[in-house]
Design a protein around this motif. Structure first.
Motif, PDB file in Angstrom:
ATOM      1  N   ALA A 100      61.396   6.756  -9.466  1.00 13.40           N
ATOM      2  CA  ALA A 100      60.823   5.435  -9.749  1.00 13.40           C
ATOM      3  C   ALA A 100      61.848   4.332  -9.475  1.00 13.40           C
ATOM      4  O   ALA A 100      61.486   3.192  -9.189  1.00 13.40           O
ATOM      5  CB  ALA A 100      60.346   5.358 -11.192  1.00 13.40           C
ATOM      6  N   SER A 152      62.181  -6.769  -0.118  1.00 16.73           N
ATOM      7  CA  SER A 152      61.818  -5.924  -1.271  1.00 16.73           C
ATOM      8  C   SER A 152      60.624  -6.516  -2.020  1.00 16.73           C
ATOM      9  O   SER A 152      60.197  -7.635  -1.721  1.00 16.73           O
ATOM     10  CB  SER A 152      62.992  -5.883  -2.254  1.00 16.73           C
ATOM     11  OG  SER A 152      63.296  -7.218  -2.650  1.00 16.73           O
ATOM     12  N   THR A 153      60.148  -5.789  -3.018  1.00 13.35           N
ATOM     13  CA  THR A 153      59.125  -6.333  -3.921  1.00 13.35           C
ATOM     14  C   THR A 153      59.631  -7.636  -4.536  1.00 13.35           C
ATOM     15  O   THR A 153      58.898  -8.625  -4.626  1.00 13.35           O
ATOM     16  CB  THR A 153      58.869  -5.354  -5.106  1.00 13.35           C
ATOM     17  OG1 THR A 153      58.761  -4.029  -4.602  1.00 13.35           O
ATOM     18  CG2 THR A 153      57.644  -5.728  -5.896  1.00 13.35           C
ATOM     19  N   THR A 154      60.877  -7.609  -4.981  1.00  8.26           N
ATOM     20  CA  THR A 154      61.465  -8.785  -5.635  1.00  8.26           C
ATOM     21  C   THR A 154      61.403  -9.992  -4.712  1.00  8.26           C
ATOM     22  O   THR A 154      61.017 -11.081  -5.122  1.00  8.26           O
ATOM     23  CB  THR A 154      62.937  -8.480  -6.021  1.00  8.26           C
ATOM     24  OG1 THR A 154      62.951  -7.335  -6.857  1.00  8.26           O
ATOM     25  CG2 THR A 154      63.586  -9.653  -6.727  1.00  8.26           C
ATOM     26  N   HIS A 166      57.574  -5.752 -14.827  1.00  8.33           N
ATOM     27  CA  HIS A 166      58.990  -5.647 -14.441  1.00  8.33           C
ATOM     28  C   HIS A 166      59.545  -7.077 -14.364  1.00  8.33           C
ATOM     29  O   HIS A 166      58.804  -8.017 -14.060  1.00  8.33           O
ATOM     30  CB  HIS A 166      59.019  -4.988 -13.058  1.00  8.33           C
ATOM     31  CG  HIS A 166      60.383  -4.645 -12.549  1.00  8.33           C
ATOM     32  ND1 HIS A 166      61.202  -5.571 -11.944  1.00  8.33           N
ATOM     33  CD2 HIS A 166      61.067  -3.479 -12.517  1.00  8.33           C
ATOM     34  CE1 HIS A 166      62.314  -4.983 -11.566  1.00  8.33           C
ATOM     35  NE2 HIS A 166      62.265  -3.710 -11.899  1.00  8.33           N
ATOM     36  N   SER A 212      61.030  -8.552 -12.186  1.00  9.98           N
ATOM     37  CA  SER A 212      60.759  -9.170 -10.871  1.00  9.98           C
ATOM     38  C   SER A 212      59.407  -9.857 -10.838  1.00  9.98           C
ATOM     39  O   SER A 212      59.165 -10.701  -9.985  1.00  9.98           O
ATOM     40  CB  SER A 212      60.719  -8.101  -9.767  1.00  9.98           C
ATOM     41  OG  SER A 212      61.953  -7.534  -9.625  1.00  9.98           O
ATOM     42  N   VAL A 259      50.964  -0.108 -11.038  1.00 13.05           N
ATOM     43  CA  VAL A 259      51.368   1.002 -11.915  1.00 13.05           C
ATOM     44  C   VAL A 259      52.627   0.565 -12.665  1.00 13.05           C
ATOM     45  O   VAL A 259      53.547   0.017 -12.060  1.00 13.05           O
ATOM     46  CB  VAL A 259      51.650   2.284 -11.092  1.00 13.05           C
ATOM     47  CG1 VAL A 259      52.291   3.363 -11.959  1.00 13.05           C
ATOM     48  CG2 VAL A 259      50.354   2.832 -10.466  1.00 13.05           C
ATOM     49  N   ASN A 291      56.189   0.685 -14.414  1.00 15.85           N
ATOM     50  CA  ASN A 291      57.389   1.475 -14.142  1.00 15.85           C
ATOM     51  C   ASN A 291      57.954   2.113 -15.407  1.00 15.85           C
ATOM     52  O   ASN A 291      58.930   2.853 -15.338  1.00 15.85           O
ATOM     53  CB  ASN A 291      58.476   0.615 -13.475  1.00 15.85           C
ATOM     54  CG  ASN A 291      59.009  -0.459 -14.397  1.00 15.85           C
ATOM     55  OD1 ASN A 291      58.252  -1.131 -15.078  1.00 15.85           O
ATOM     56  ND2 ASN A 291      60.318  -0.621 -14.430  1.00 15.85           N
ATOM     57  N   ASP A 319      51.775  -6.314  -8.006  1.00 15.39           N
ATOM     58  CA  ASP A 319      53.089  -5.723  -7.769  1.00 15.39           C
ATOM     59  C   ASP A 319      52.859  -4.220  -7.590  1.00 15.39           C
ATOM     60  O   ASP A 319      52.625  -3.493  -8.558  1.00 15.39           O
ATOM     61  CB  ASP A 319      53.974  -6.029  -8.980  1.00 15.39           C
ATOM     62  CG  ASP A 319      55.250  -5.198  -9.013  1.00 15.39           C
ATOM     63  OD1 ASP A 319      55.445  -4.360  -8.119  1.00 15.39           O
ATOM     64  OD2 ASP A 319      56.040  -5.388  -9.957  1.00 15.39           O
ATOM     65  N   ALA A 346      54.975  -1.939  -6.476  1.00 17.23           N
ATOM     66  CA  ALA A 346      56.226  -1.181  -6.319  1.00 17.23           C
ATOM     67  C   ALA A 346      56.097   0.281  -6.744  1.00 17.23           C
ATOM     68  O   ALA A 346      56.623   1.174  -6.086  1.00 17.23           O
ATOM     69  CB  ALA A 346      57.357  -1.860  -7.101  1.00 17.23           C
ATOM     70  N   GLN A 347      55.388   0.521  -7.878  1.00 14.72           N
ATOM     71  CA  GLN A 347      55.317   1.903  -8.390  1.00 14.72           C
ATOM     72  C   GLN A 347      54.027   2.607  -7.982  1.00 14.72           C
ATOM     73  O   GLN A 347      53.767   3.718  -8.426  1.00 14.72           O
ATOM     74  CB  GLN A 347      55.417   1.901  -9.927  1.00 14.72           C
ATOM     75  CG  GLN A 347      56.751   1.443 -10.458  1.00 14.72           C
ATOM     76  CD  GLN A 347      57.894   2.373 -10.078  1.00 14.72           C
ATOM     77  OE1 GLN A 347      57.690   3.515  -9.661  1.00 14.72           O
ATOM     78  NE2 GLN A 347      59.104   1.867 -10.203  1.00 14.72           N
ATOM     79  N   SER A 378      58.114  -2.338  -2.152  1.00 14.68           N
ATOM     80  CA  SER A 378      59.418  -2.050  -1.529  1.00 14.68           C
ATOM     81  C   SER A 378      59.338  -0.736  -0.775  1.00 14.68           C
ATOM     82  O   SER A 378      58.774   0.234  -1.291  1.00 14.68           O
ATOM     83  CB  SER A 378      60.499  -1.873  -2.598  1.00 14.68           C
ATOM     84  OG  SER A 378      60.631  -3.013  -3.387  1.00 14.68           O
ATOM     85  N   HIS A 417      61.881   1.298  -0.251  1.00  8.63           N
ATOM     86  CA  HIS A 417      62.811   2.334  -0.731  1.00  8.63           C
ATOM     87  C   HIS A 417      62.230   3.216  -1.831  1.00  8.63           C
ATOM     88  O   HIS A 417      62.780   4.278  -2.116  1.00  8.63           O
ATOM     89  CB  HIS A 417      64.127   1.700  -1.203  1.00  8.63           C
ATOM     90  CG  HIS A 417      64.027   0.940  -2.485  1.00  8.63           C
ATOM     91  ND1 HIS A 417      64.289   1.521  -3.692  1.00  8.63           N
ATOM     92  CD2 HIS A 417      63.692  -0.344  -2.754  1.00  8.63           C
ATOM     93  CE1 HIS A 417      64.134   0.615  -4.651  1.00  8.63           C
ATOM     94  NE2 HIS A 417      63.762  -0.526  -4.101  1.00  8.63           N
ATOM     95  N   LYS A 418      61.128   2.777  -2.446  1.00  8.98           N
ATOM     96  CA  LYS A 418      60.514   3.635  -3.458  1.00  8.98           C
ATOM     97  C   LYS A 418      59.484   4.572  -2.824  1.00  8.98           C
ATOM     98  O   LYS A 418      58.813   5.343  -3.509  1.00  8.98           O
ATOM     99  CB  LYS A 418      59.844   2.774  -4.532  1.00  8.98           C
ATOM    100  CG  LYS A 418      60.852   1.968  -5.371  1.00  8.98           C
ATOM    101  CD  LYS A 418      60.147   1.263  -6.486  1.00  8.98           C
ATOM    102  CE  LYS A 418      60.987   0.162  -7.094  1.00  8.98           C
ATOM    103  NZ  LYS A 418      62.020   0.648  -8.000  1.00  8.98           N
TER     104      LYS A 418
HETATM  105  C1  LIG Z   1      56.974  -2.338 -11.127  1.00  7.52           C
HETATM  106  C2  LIG Z   1      58.168  -2.813 -10.356  1.00  7.52           C
HETATM  107  N1  LIG Z   1      58.160  -4.034  -9.824  1.00  7.52           N
HETATM  108  C3  LIG Z   1      59.181  -4.501  -9.090  1.00  7.52           C
HETATM  109  C4  LIG Z   1      60.304  -3.740  -8.880  1.00  7.52           C
HETATM  110  C5  LIG Z   1      61.423  -4.319  -8.085  1.00  7.52           C
HETATM  111  O1  LIG Z   1      61.611  -3.591  -6.918  1.00  7.52           O
HETATM  112  P1  LIG Z   1      62.840  -3.944  -5.966  1.00  7.52           P
HETATM  113  O2  LIG Z   1      64.076  -3.820  -6.818  1.00  7.52           O
HETATM  114  O3  LIG Z   1      62.765  -2.920  -4.899  1.00  7.52           O
HETATM  115  O4  LIG Z   1      62.632  -5.327  -5.483  1.00  7.52           O
HETATM  116  C6  LIG Z   1      60.379  -2.465  -9.427  1.00  7.52           C
HETATM  117  C7  LIG Z   1      61.600  -1.645  -9.250  1.00  7.52           C
HETATM  118  O5  LIG Z   1      62.005  -0.911 -10.087  1.00  7.52           O
HETATM  119  C8  LIG Z   1      59.281  -1.986 -10.178  1.00  7.52           C
HETATM  120  O6  LIG Z   1      59.301  -0.766 -10.717  1.00  7.52           O
END
Ligand SMILES: Cc1ncc(COP(=O)(O)O)c(C=O)c1O
Length: 407
Positions: free
Chosen positions: A27, A90-92, A120, A122, A170, A172, A197, A199-200, A220, A222-223
């Motif tokens: 994750a 990235s998501t951020t 999160h 972000s 989802v 995190n 978002d 990301a997960q 992102s 990388h996940k």
């Molecule tokens: C739900 C969620 N949103 C956003 C992020 C941020 O992702 P990134 O650090 O790749 O920008 C994460 C990363 O852990 C996440 O789990």
């Protein structure tokens, strides 16, 4: 195919502290399979050139690979066009661009931005800054007792003042899946823009942005097996057309004058400067790999792992799992605490056994406060984990109990 999948991940054959690596932190970032590693290397070995600028053959080859990756993302999300797909870091970064550039076009003084308690950081801080900038208010949707988004509270908090609704597909921390389609439908009824978002979600579930009818979707690479430094922002074309660029410079312009400039069409208008070409190529390879396995097969395997993990962890005295205990209600992550033992101590002892889990607030401090916890231990599962990983996790957790026998 699933049976031999671990052979594709070279890092899974390494050791940590003299023990076989048991990687349970997908994750935070996923491990990378050979086809992704090979694609990035092949790109640098045979195709490396800058994109969109050279008229020479190598630059055309690099551009084709980069734009080919965009089409793979388009298909992966079921987006109508590659014009909907913007590459970010990235998501951020995707969420920051939305809050900075799109936000002020729809949110003003006295308006509201609706988030949930399980976001999160972000998906919180960029909206806080937007709210402060324009004089808007942030509101948060409550969770049900088992950590799901409370739909009734969501519906109640929506009003014509709500301009943006942003939430994780989802969680995190809890692994719960938001009822995205229903939330988008309700939010659209009051005219709000829906930001998700993802990301997960993207590494665990099939995502269809058209079916979900979301306005923006961020994630992102990388996940989901790809390299770090590449992310995606999907947006509906009509909204992207009205969104100003978040960054300015080379590549995103059409004509530059001394006092003003005109900008490229979608999606390049948003991609100022030399992009992460190798990252995009790696993301394209990751998508090929995931699609080859099939998202349904991935979800089934992960659900089996989750089932065993919940059953096994529930037998450990003093261990409390946060969020739903029905494996069907969670994807990828399992957060827990052992009574009387700090999560960092748990993670440190597990690390001695080669079991890599995350401990802390998981970039979700409002959720931690909501749960009444300073921190949790989080084990996260990917399709390349196996039952043996869970056996090792449980054995290591039993060692924790030996270190702290009285708790
Ligand atoms: C739900 C969620 N949103 C956003 C992020 C941020 O992702 P990134 O650090 O790749 O920008 C994460 C990363 O852990 C996440 O789990």
């Amino acid at each position: 195919m699933m049976k031999t999948v671990r052979n594709d991940f070279p890092i899974l054959n390494t050791q940590i502290n003299g023990r076989p690596l048991t990687y349970l932190d997908g994750a935070a970032t996923s491990q990378k399979p050979w086809p992704v590693l090979d694609a990035v290397q092949q790109y640098y070995l045979t195709e490396n050139a800058n994109v969109h600028r050279g008229v020479y053959t190598l630059s055309e080859v690099a551009t084709k690979s980069y734009e080919g990756a965009r089409e793979k993302v388009q298909n992966f999300l079921h987006a109508p066009s590659s014009r909907n797909i913007i590459f970010t870091r990235s998501t951020t970064e995707s969420l920051n661009w939305l809050a900075q550039a799109y936000g002020p076009t729809v949110v003003g003084q006295g308006d509201e931005i609706l988030l949930t308690y399980l976001e999160h950081h972000s998906n919180i801080v960029p909206w806080q800054v937007l709210a402060q900038r324009v004089g808007a208010t942030l509101k948060y949707v409550k969770l049900t007792a088992d950590g799901q988004i409370d739909l009734a509270d969501f519906a109640q908090q929506l009003s014509p003042k709500t301009k943006i609704v942003s939430f994780a597909h989802v969680s995190n921390v809890l692994g719960t899946e938001a009822p995205v389609k229903e939330m988008a439908r309700l939010a659209h009824q009051v005219g709000a823009t829906v930001v998700v978002d993802g990301a997960q979600a993207v590494a665990h579930l099939p995502v269809d942005v058209l079916d979900l009818d979301v306005d923006f979707y961020a994630f992102s690479g990388h996940k989901m097996l790809a390299p770090t430094g590449i992310g995606v922002l999907y947006g509906k074309e009509v909204l992207l057309e009205q969104m100003p660029p978040a960054q300015y410079g080379g590549e995103m312009i059409e004509e530059v004058g001394l006092q003003s400039s005109t900008y490229q069409e979608l999606p390049w208008r948003f991609e100022a400067g030399t992009p992460n070409i190798a990252g995009a190529v790696g993301l394209g390879a990751a998508i090929d790999y995931l699609e080859h396995l099939g998202m349904a097969a991935i979800a089934a395997k992960e659900s089996d792992l989750m089932k065993t993990a919940i059953a096994e962890l529930s037998t450990i005295p003093g261990l409390e799992i946060y969020g739903p205990v029905d494996p069907a209600d969670r994807h990828g992550v399992l957060s827990f605490n052992i009574s009387g033992v700090h999560p960092h101590d748990v993670a440190t002892i597990l690390d001695q056994a080669g079991v890599e889990v995350r401990a802390g607030h998981h970039c979700a401090q409002p959720l931690m406060r909501y749960l009444g916890q300073a921190a949790t231990v989080r084990a996260s599962f990917s399709f390349y984990n196996n039952q043996e990983d869970i056996v090792r996790l449980v054995q290591a957790l039993k060692t924790v109990k030996e270190y702290f026998p009285n708790d």
